[in-house]
Design an enzyme around this catalytic site. Sequence first.
Site, PDB file in Angstrom:
ATOM      1  N   SER A 192       0.836  -1.214   0.000  1.00  0.00           N
ATOM      2  CA  SER A 192       0.000   0.000   0.000  1.00  0.00           C
ATOM      3  C   SER A 192       0.869   1.262   0.000  1.00  0.00           C
ATOM      4  O   SER A 192       1.598   1.487  -0.969  1.00  0.00           O
ATOM      5  CB  SER A 192      -0.955  -0.069   1.212  1.00  0.00           C
ATOM      6  OG  SER A 192      -1.938   0.907   1.141  1.00  0.00           O
TER       7      SER A 192
ATOM      8  N   ASP B 194     -10.647  -4.073  -4.435  1.00  0.00           N
ATOM      9  CA  ASP B 194      -9.934  -3.221  -3.464  1.00  0.00           C
ATOM     10  C   ASP B 194     -10.641  -1.863  -3.384  1.00  0.00           C
ATOM     11  O   ASP B 194     -10.667  -1.117  -4.367  1.00  0.00           O
ATOM     12  CB  ASP B 194      -8.474  -3.056  -3.932  1.00  0.00           C
ATOM     13  CG  ASP B 194      -7.619  -2.323  -2.905  1.00  0.00           C
ATOM     14  OD1 ASP B 194      -6.409  -2.600  -2.855  1.00  0.00           O
ATOM     15  OD2 ASP B 194      -8.161  -1.469  -2.179  1.00  0.00           O
TER      16      ASP B 194
ATOM     17  N   HIS C 217      -8.390  -4.771   0.151  1.00  0.00           N
ATOM     18  CA  HIS C 217      -7.071  -4.140   0.214  1.00  0.00           C
ATOM     19  C   HIS C 217      -6.086  -4.978   1.045  1.00  0.00           C
ATOM     20  O   HIS C 217      -4.967  -4.568   1.288  1.00  0.00           O
ATOM     21  CB  HIS C 217      -7.210  -2.735   0.819  1.00  0.00           C
ATOM     22  CG  HIS C 217      -6.011  -1.846   0.604  1.00  0.00           C
ATOM     23  ND1 HIS C 217      -5.500  -1.539  -0.637  1.00  0.00           N
ATOM     24  CD2 HIS C 217      -5.221  -1.209   1.504  1.00  0.00           C
ATOM     25  CE1 HIS C 217      -4.470  -0.737  -0.508  1.00  0.00           C
ATOM     26  NE2 HIS C 217      -4.259  -0.510   0.767  1.00  0.00           N
TER      27      HIS C 217
HETATM   28  C1  MLT Z   1      -3.259   4.184   1.997  1.00  0.00           C
HETATM   29  O1  MLT Z   1      -4.311   4.306   2.630  1.00  0.00           O
HETATM   30  O2  MLT Z   1      -2.189   3.935   2.484  1.00  0.00           O
HETATM   31  C2  MLT Z   1      -3.367   4.295   0.509  1.00  0.00           C
HETATM   32  O3  MLT Z   1      -3.965   3.188   0.070  1.00  0.00           O
HETATM   33  C3  MLT Z   1      -2.047   4.370  -0.179  1.00  0.00           C
HETATM   34  C4  MLT Z   1      -1.295   5.581   0.154  1.00  0.00           C
HETATM   35  O4  MLT Z   1      -1.865   6.515   0.745  1.00  0.00           O
HETATM   36  O5  MLT Z   1      -0.114   5.589  -0.220  1.00  0.00           O
END
Ligand code: MLT
Length: 201
Positions: A101, A151, A182
């Site tokens: 992520s 996701d 996710h």
């Molecule tokens: C998160 O919530 O971390 C997002 O999916 C990715 C990010 O902000 O880099």
Amino acid sequence: MKHIFIKNDTTHPTLVLFHGTGGDEYDLVSIANAIDDKASILSLRGAVNENGLNRFFKRIKPGVFDEEDLKKRTLDIIAFLKEHIKTYNLDETNIIALGYSNGANIISSILMHEPSLFSGALLHHPMVPYKHMEVPPLHKKNIFMAAGENDPICDKDDPIKLELLFKEAGARVTLKWYYQGHQLTELEVRDAKVWYDAHSN
Ligand code: MLT
């Protein structure tokens, strides 16, 4: 930057780990061990604190990145890695990044700024880090990407766009899809290990 370094068999790659939002430098160690239990590990903690959650760069809102901060943090991490490759006497030709992520997104940004740092990358649930950015040549880079069909955070188009961007830059990309939102799932890790065994020396 806060980090941990676990020295192991120097004939294996060094895995550089980047956690997801709210994680820390210990989050991905067990996954790294599942992929290669002989790899040395350098695992970073993101330096941005978002309401108590560690991140590698700021965001304006979920899914909308502060691109100026992303570039700044990317350059900071590149400098940190260059220094610690020397400190820990790492084989700079055999470093593979693994991120989930937010951690996957900082890896993509590092590849776009300093492609020589990583010989390959495993990106779990990545997004396209910049709206408009030239991707430098990524020839011979092997990249594994795991994305979620359902996701809720990463738009399905993002991994497809990122795969295209990296392939157009010459990287060899393996994109696999999963149906667990996710989450970073065990199945992803098993597939990541199969990919790693076939694409790392
Ligand atoms: C998160 O919530 O971390 C997002 O999916 C990715 C990010 O902000 O880099």
